[in-house]
Design a protein around this motif. Structure first.
Motif, mmCIF file in Angstrom:
data_model
loop_
_atom_site.group_PDB
_atom_site.id
_atom_site.type_symbol
_atom_site.label_atom_id
_atom_site.label_comp_id
_atom_site.label_asym_id
_atom_site.label_seq_id
_atom_site.Cartn_x
_atom_site.Cartn_y
_atom_site.Cartn_z
ATOM 1 N N PRO A 49 0.823 -1.220 0.000
ATOM 2 C CA PRO A 49 0.000 0.000 0.000
ATOM 3 C C PRO A 49 0.858 1.271 0.000
ATOM 4 O O PRO A 49 1.739 1.429 0.834
ATOM 5 C CB PRO A 49 -0.795 -0.107 1.306
ATOM 6 N N ILE A 52 -2.508 4.836 3.182
ATOM 7 C CA ILE A 52 -3.346 4.095 4.128
ATOM 8 C C ILE A 52 -4.688 4.810 4.268
ATOM 9 O O ILE A 52 -4.769 5.890 4.845
ATOM 10 C CB ILE A 52 -2.666 3.991 5.511
ATOM 11 N N ASP A 57 -5.569 -1.741 4.525
ATOM 12 C CA ASP A 57 -4.294 -1.227 4.005
ATOM 13 C C ASP A 57 -3.209 -1.317 5.075
ATOM 14 O O ASP A 57 -2.073 -1.700 4.794
ATOM 15 C CB ASP A 57 -4.437 0.236 3.566
ATOM 16 N N LYS A 61 0.152 -3.518 4.913
ATOM 17 C CA LYS A 61 1.434 -2.813 4.997
ATOM 18 C C LYS A 61 2.291 -3.367 6.137
ATOM 19 O O LYS A 61 3.481 -3.649 5.954
ATOM 20 C CB LYS A 61 1.204 -1.317 5.214
#
Length: 208
Positions: A49, A52, A57, A61
């Motif tokens: 990602p 965010i 996400d 991440k």
């Protein structure tokens, strides 16, 4: 998140282009010198990602930052691999017990990269009960209760009041008596200062 790309040296000076996916950068070659250039993680991991916007996400991440595979995170959170995929791609929202496990996984790895309130807004983005603002006593009380995954009856029991009182305070329809309000505000403040907010610890600290 970046990784370094090492450029081999040669005996001439020139410009070469590194093109990978949607990233392009000029790399200069100088005789007998080796140049390092920062390359976005998205070059190596296209699903990483870049921004965010959703909890999914942040889950993806953090998982990729820790070099965890989906099966690793699924085992850690005690869920199916498909569940992790559904969370990351926003096909399904985590249940409250799962959200608690997700928060416990994410919190140690935020490291100041996100404001505390932004983190919780992200966690409860699809929960209409989580306050958008934290200005009033009631909003702060509800946010603290939800961040600690406590029900209204649980909080009411600890402060020895009726659950309907907690509900009215959260909605701003009434206020507790000054002494009780000070005690609740102390609990809220301990949460804001990242002090353990378990009631057992809180009551122990307030008696000192």
């Amino acid at each position: 998140m970046y990784r370094y790309c090492r450029v081999p040296t040669d005996n001439r000076t020139g410009i070469r282009e590194l093109q990978n996916n949607n990233f392009s950068s000029s790399l200069t070659y100088v005789s007998n010198y080796q140049i390092k250039h920062e390359i976005p993680m998205t070059v190596f991991k296209p699903d990483y990602p870049q921004t965010i916007h959703f909890l999914g996400d942040l889950i993806r991440k953090t998982r990729m930052d820790l070099n965890l595979q989906i099966k690793d995170l699924a085992k850690l959170l005690k869920v199916e691999e498909d569940t992790i995929i559904n969370w990351e791609y926003r096909r399904m929202q985590p249940t409250l017990p799962c959200l608690k496990s997700i928060v416990e996984f994410l919190k140690p790895h935020i490291n100041g990269s996100m404001l505390e309130n932004d983190f919780w807004q992200l966690c409860f983005k699809n929960n209409k009960f989580y306050p958008q603002q934290l200005n009033t006593f009631g909003e702060k009380l509800r946010a603290t209760r939800m961040k600690n995954f406590l029900s209204i009856p649980q909080v009411a029991k600890e402060f020895n009041v009726d659950p309907t009182s907690i509900n009215r305070w959260e909605l701003g329809k009434s206020d507790p008596l000054p002494k009780l309000k000070d005690m609740i505000l102390a609990w809220i403040k301990s949460d804001e200062n990242n002090i353990s907010t378990t009631f057992k610890t809180f009551h122990k600290n307030t008696k000192k």
